[in-house]
Scaffold this motif. Structure first.
Motif, PDB file in Angstrom:
ATOM      1  N   LEU B   3      36.602  70.504  24.465  1.00 35.13           N
ATOM      2  CA  LEU B   3      35.935  69.823  25.583  1.00 35.13           C
ATOM      3  C   LEU B   3      36.838  68.710  26.110  1.00 35.13           C
ATOM      4  CD1 LEU B   3      32.322  69.487  24.182  1.00 35.13           C
ATOM      5  CD2 LEU B   3      33.134  71.054  25.941  1.00 35.13           C
ATOM      6  N   ALA B   4      37.032  68.727  27.398  1.00 37.65           N
ATOM      7  CA  ALA B   4      37.864  67.672  28.001  1.00 37.65           C
ATOM      8  C   ALA B   4      36.999  66.465  28.318  1.00 37.65           C
ATOM      9  CB  ALA B   4      38.520  68.194  29.283  1.00 37.65           C
ATOM     10  N   ARG B   5      37.454  65.332  27.798  1.00 37.64           N
ATOM     11  CA  ARG B   5      36.698  64.111  28.074  1.00 37.64           C
ATOM     12  C   ARG B   5      37.069  63.622  29.486  1.00 37.64           C
ATOM     13  NH1 ARG B   5      36.679  59.541  23.589  1.00 37.64           N
ATOM     14  NH2 ARG B   5      35.606  61.230  22.564  1.00 37.64           N
ATOM     15  N   PRO B   6      36.119  63.313  30.255  1.00 36.56           N
ATOM     16  CA  PRO B   6      36.457  62.831  31.615  1.00 36.56           C
ATOM     17  C   PRO B   6      37.245  61.528  31.533  1.00 36.56           C
ATOM     18  CG  PRO B   6      34.132  62.468  31.146  1.00 36.56           C
ATOM     19  CD  PRO B   6      34.677  63.300  30.020  1.00 36.56           C
ATOM     20  N   ARG B   7      38.313  61.489  32.348  1.00 34.18           N
ATOM     21  CA  ARG B   7      39.173  60.299  32.320  1.00 34.18           C
ATOM     22  C   ARG B   7      38.488  59.127  33.005  1.00 34.18           C
ATOM     23  NH1 ARG B   7      45.405  61.843  33.747  1.00 34.18           N
ATOM     24  NH2 ARG B   7      45.902  62.815  31.766  1.00 34.18           N
ATOM     25  N   THR B   8      38.571  58.015  32.317  1.00 36.79           N
ATOM     26  CA  THR B   8      38.005  56.808  32.968  1.00 36.79           C
ATOM     27  C   THR B   8      39.050  56.257  33.936  1.00 36.79           C
ATOM     28  OG1 THR B   8      38.840  55.510  31.132  1.00 36.79           O
ATOM     29  CG2 THR B   8      36.544  56.183  31.037  1.00 36.79           C
ATOM     30  N   PRO B   9      38.650  55.957  35.137  1.00 35.66           N
ATOM     31  CA  PRO B   9      39.609  55.426  36.117  1.00 35.66           C
ATOM     32  C   PRO B   9      40.151  54.074  35.640  1.00 35.66           C
ATOM     33  CG  PRO B   9      37.369  55.198  36.936  1.00 35.66           C
ATOM     34  CD  PRO B   9      37.293  55.996  35.671  1.00 35.66           C
ATOM     35  N   PRO B  10      41.480  53.805  35.860  1.00 33.15           N
ATOM     36  CA  PRO B  10      42.047  52.521  35.421  1.00 33.15           C
ATOM     37  C   PRO B  10      41.391  51.363  36.163  1.00 33.15           C
ATOM     38  CG  PRO B  10      43.581  53.710  36.836  1.00 33.15           C
ATOM     39  CD  PRO B  10      42.450  54.631  36.575  1.00 33.15           C
ATOM     40  N   ARG B  11      41.180  50.300  35.423  1.00 33.53           N
ATOM     41  CA  ARG B  11      40.519  49.156  36.042  1.00 33.53           C
ATOM     42  C   ARG B  11      41.493  48.437  36.967  1.00 33.53           C
ATOM     43  NH1 ARG B  11      37.335  45.644  31.782  1.00 33.53           N
ATOM     44  NH2 ARG B  11      36.647  44.718  33.707  1.00 33.53           N
ATOM     45  N   LEU B  12      41.024  48.026  38.088  1.00 30.94           N
ATOM     46  CA  LEU B  12      41.870  47.306  39.044  1.00 30.94           C
ATOM     47  C   LEU B  12      42.103  45.879  38.550  1.00 30.94           C
ATOM     48  CD1 LEU B  12      40.309  48.454  42.426  1.00 30.94           C
ATOM     49  CD2 LEU B  12      42.519  49.109  41.478  1.00 30.94           C
ATOM     50  N   ILE B  13      43.346  45.483  38.647  1.00 33.47           N
ATOM     51  CA  ILE B  13      43.654  44.099  38.263  1.00 33.47           C
ATOM     52  C   ILE B  13      43.264  43.191  39.424  1.00 33.47           C
ATOM     53  CG2 ILE B  13      45.502  42.501  37.629  1.00 33.47           C
ATOM     54  CD1 ILE B  13      46.995  44.885  36.492  1.00 33.47           C
ATOM     55  N   SER B  14      42.554  42.159  39.111  1.00 32.78           N
ATOM     56  CA  SER B  14      42.106  41.247  40.174  1.00 32.78           C
ATOM     57  C   SER B  14      43.280  40.431  40.693  1.00 32.78           C
ATOM     58  CB  SER B  14      41.044  40.321  39.616  1.00 32.78           C
ATOM     59  OG  SER B  14      40.742  39.339  40.567  1.00 32.78           O
ATOM     60  N   LEU B  15      43.343  40.301  42.001  1.00 31.01           N
ATOM     61  CA  LEU B  15      44.417  39.518  42.616  1.00 31.01           C
ATOM     62  C   LEU B  15      44.056  38.049  42.767  1.00 31.01           C
ATOM     63  CD1 LEU B  15      45.498  41.952  45.461  1.00 31.01           C
ATOM     64  CD2 LEU B  15      46.740  41.443  43.378  1.00 31.01           C
ATOM     65  N   VAL B  16      42.854  37.723  42.452  1.00 26.27           N
ATOM     66  CA  VAL B  16      42.394  36.358  42.701  1.00 26.27           C
ATOM     67  C   VAL B  16      43.197  35.337  41.896  1.00 26.27           C
ATOM     68  CG1 VAL B  16      40.413  34.813  42.536  1.00 26.27           C
ATOM     69  CG2 VAL B  16      40.094  37.161  43.291  1.00 26.27           C
ATOM     70  N   SER B  17      43.495  35.665  40.657  1.00 25.22           N
ATOM     71  CA  SER B  17      44.257  34.716  39.821  1.00 25.22           C
ATOM     72  C   SER B  17      45.643  34.496  40.407  1.00 25.22           C
ATOM     73  CB  SER B  17      44.398  35.254  38.400  1.00 25.22           C
ATOM     74  OG  SER B  17      43.217  35.859  37.997  1.00 25.22           O
ATOM     75  N   MET B  18      46.259  35.583  40.871  1.00 24.55           N
ATOM     76  CA  MET B  18      47.606  35.451  41.437  1.00 24.55           C
ATOM     77  C   MET B  18      47.574  34.589  42.697  1.00 24.55           C
ATOM     78  SD  MET B  18      50.270  38.348  42.644  1.00 24.55           S
ATOM     79  CE  MET B  18      49.699  38.459  44.299  1.00 24.55           C
ATOM     80  N   ILE B  19      46.571  34.792  43.502  1.00 25.86           N
ATOM     81  CA  ILE B  19      46.456  33.994  44.729  1.00 25.86           C
ATOM     82  C   ILE B  19      46.261  32.526  44.375  1.00 25.86           C
ATOM     83  CG2 ILE B  19      45.052  33.613  46.783  1.00 25.86           C
ATOM     84  CD1 ILE B  19      44.397  36.602  46.714  1.00 25.86           C
ATOM     85  N   ASP B  20      45.471  32.259  43.356  1.00 23.94           N
ATOM     86  CA  ASP B  20      45.275  30.867  42.926  1.00 23.94           C
ATOM     87  C   ASP B  20      46.605  30.227  42.534  1.00 23.94           C
ATOM     88  OD1 ASP B  20      42.647  31.161  43.377  1.00 23.94           O
ATOM     89  OD2 ASP B  20      42.039  31.387  41.289  1.00 23.94           O
ATOM     90  N   VAL B  21      47.367  30.952  41.716  1.00 25.34           N
ATOM     91  CA  VAL B  21      48.648  30.406  41.260  1.00 25.34           C
ATOM     92  C   VAL B  21      49.582  30.192  42.444  1.00 25.34           C
ATOM     93  CG1 VAL B  21      50.689  30.892  39.878  1.00 25.34           C
ATOM     94  CG2 VAL B  21      48.440  31.406  38.973  1.00 25.34           C
ATOM     95  N   LEU B  22      49.624  31.156  43.340  1.00 21.02           N
ATOM     96  CA  LEU B  22      50.499  31.035  44.508  1.00 21.02           C
ATOM     97  C   LEU B  22      50.121  29.834  45.357  1.00 21.02           C
ATOM     98  CD1 LEU B  22      50.996  34.659  45.851  1.00 21.02           C
ATOM     99  CD2 LEU B  22      52.678  33.157  44.853  1.00 21.02           C
ATOM    100  N   LEU B  23      48.851  29.665  45.576  1.00 22.09           N
ATOM    101  CA  LEU B  23      48.413  28.530  46.397  1.00 22.09           C
ATOM    102  C   LEU B  23      48.735  27.202  45.733  1.00 22.09           C
ATOM    103  CD1 LEU B  23      45.042  29.682  47.971  1.00 22.09           C
ATOM    104  CD2 LEU B  23      47.111  29.016  49.150  1.00 22.09           C
ATOM    105  N   ILE B  24      48.561  27.154  44.409  1.00 23.16           N
ATOM    106  CA  ILE B  24      48.879  25.908  43.697  1.00 23.16           C
ATOM    107  C   ILE B  24      50.372  25.599  43.826  1.00 23.16           C
ATOM    108  CG2 ILE B  24      49.052  24.872  41.404  1.00 23.16           C
ATOM    109  CD1 ILE B  24      46.392  26.273  40.747  1.00 23.16           C
ATOM    110  N   MET B  25      51.217  26.628  43.644  1.00 19.00           N
ATOM    111  CA  MET B  25      52.658  26.411  43.778  1.00 19.00           C
ATOM    112  C   MET B  25      53.023  26.018  45.205  1.00 19.00           C
ATOM    113  SD  MET B  25      54.137  29.529  41.490  1.00 19.00           S
ATOM    114  CE  MET B  25      55.842  29.165  41.760  1.00 19.00           C
ATOM    115  N   LEU B  26      52.383  26.650  46.163  1.00 18.87           N
ATOM    116  CA  LEU B  26      52.661  26.336  47.559  1.00 18.87           C
ATOM    117  C   LEU B  26      52.319  24.889  47.873  1.00 18.87           C
ATOM    118  CD1 LEU B  26      53.449  27.331  50.382  1.00 18.87           C
ATOM    119  CD2 LEU B  26      51.063  27.946  50.735  1.00 18.87           C
TER     120      LEU B  26
END
Lengths: 134, 133
Positions: B3-26
């Motif tokens: 039996l093939a187990r249905p593949r779970t779709p990869p979870r999307l990495i949230s961009l919010v943390s990156m935007i926070d860091v970028l804004l702080i550096m900016l």
């Protein structure tokens, strides 16, 4: 009987352009900014129209209006500055030494210091000027 | 039978943390940067053989300019304006110029004098400093 049309959902706005703009601004400020230690006192360089572009790097010797001296942003006494400069010049005589003197500083506080640095063997001593009216 | 187990779709990495860091550096770079338009005037340039500066004995003669404590330049004991000095130097790049400044003059007056002479085409400029006894 009135049929209600199903409301269309507005698609969420993409944040990718925002990230692009922030990235561009970040890279811009990182590239054009030059980290430099500022003197702990007011130094407004003299105005000169024939100055040359100043390269980065080197040691900054700031001289205030009342003769205060700071080396790379740290206030020091004259003997301490000369000792520190001597060590640096001996290690690297080609190192650029920037003399950032206030425009109203008497030459008695500037020229003897420049002469002392020159006598240590420093090969590149420049006076910082500004092309605009302060 | 497998039996093939249905593949779970990869979870999307949230961009919010990156935007926070970028804004702080900016914001950091925007706030901490001080933009100064600075140039430089060479004061000493020596070579490996220890020769510092240019030869003051230019082929076009030597001009001694004294800079008074009030920032006034003097030529042969007479006060002269910067424009007169510029006219004197223009067309004679081989003229060796020696400036003898008063140590009570301010830095701006010396820079203005050097600026005028350099702008007029002076190629050999030297500052003479009388050592205190």
């Amino acid at each position: 009987m009135k049929l209600q049309r199903a409301q269309r959902r507005t698609p969420p706005e993409s944040i990718i352009p925002l990230i692009d703009v922030v990235f561009f601004l970040l890279v811009f400020f990182m590239l054009i900014g030059r980290m430099d230690a500022t003197a702990p006192f007011d130094v407004t360089p003299a105005v000169a129209l024939t100055g040359q572009d100043m390269p980065g790097g080197g040691t900054t010797l700031a001289i205030g209006e009342a003769g205060q001296i700071a080396l790379d942003g740290t206030a020091m006494t004259r003997p301490a500055v000369l000792d520190a400069l001597r060590d640096g010049v001996v290690a690297n005589p080609s190192r650029l030494i920037r003399v950032n003197a206030h425009h109203a500083t008497p030459l008695a506080d500037v020229l003897p210091l420049v002469a002392a640095v020159e006598a240590m063997g420093a090969r590149d001593v420049v006076l910082v000027v500004t092309p605009d009216t302060p | 039978m497998q039996l093939a187990r249905p593949r779970t779709p990869p979870r999307l990495i949230s961009l919010v943390s990156m935007i926070d860091v970028l804004l702080i550096m900016l914001v950091f770079f925007m706030v901490t940067s001080t933009y100064l338009n600075l140039d430089m005037i060479p004061m000493a340039k020596s070579t490996d053989d220890g020769v510092v500066g240019a030869d003051p004995q230019g082929d076009g003669g030597v001009l001694l300019i004294r800079l008074g404590a009030d920032g006034q330049p003097y030529l042969r004991g007479q006060p002269v304006s910067l424009s007169v000095l510029a006219a004197r130097v223009q067309g004679n790049p081989d003229l060796g110029i020696t400036i003898l400044p008063s140590l009570r003059a301010d830095t701006q007056s010396l820079v203005s004098l050097m600026d005028t002479l350099t702008g007029a085409g002076a190629g050999q400029l030297r500052i003479l400093q009388v050592a205190a006894p």
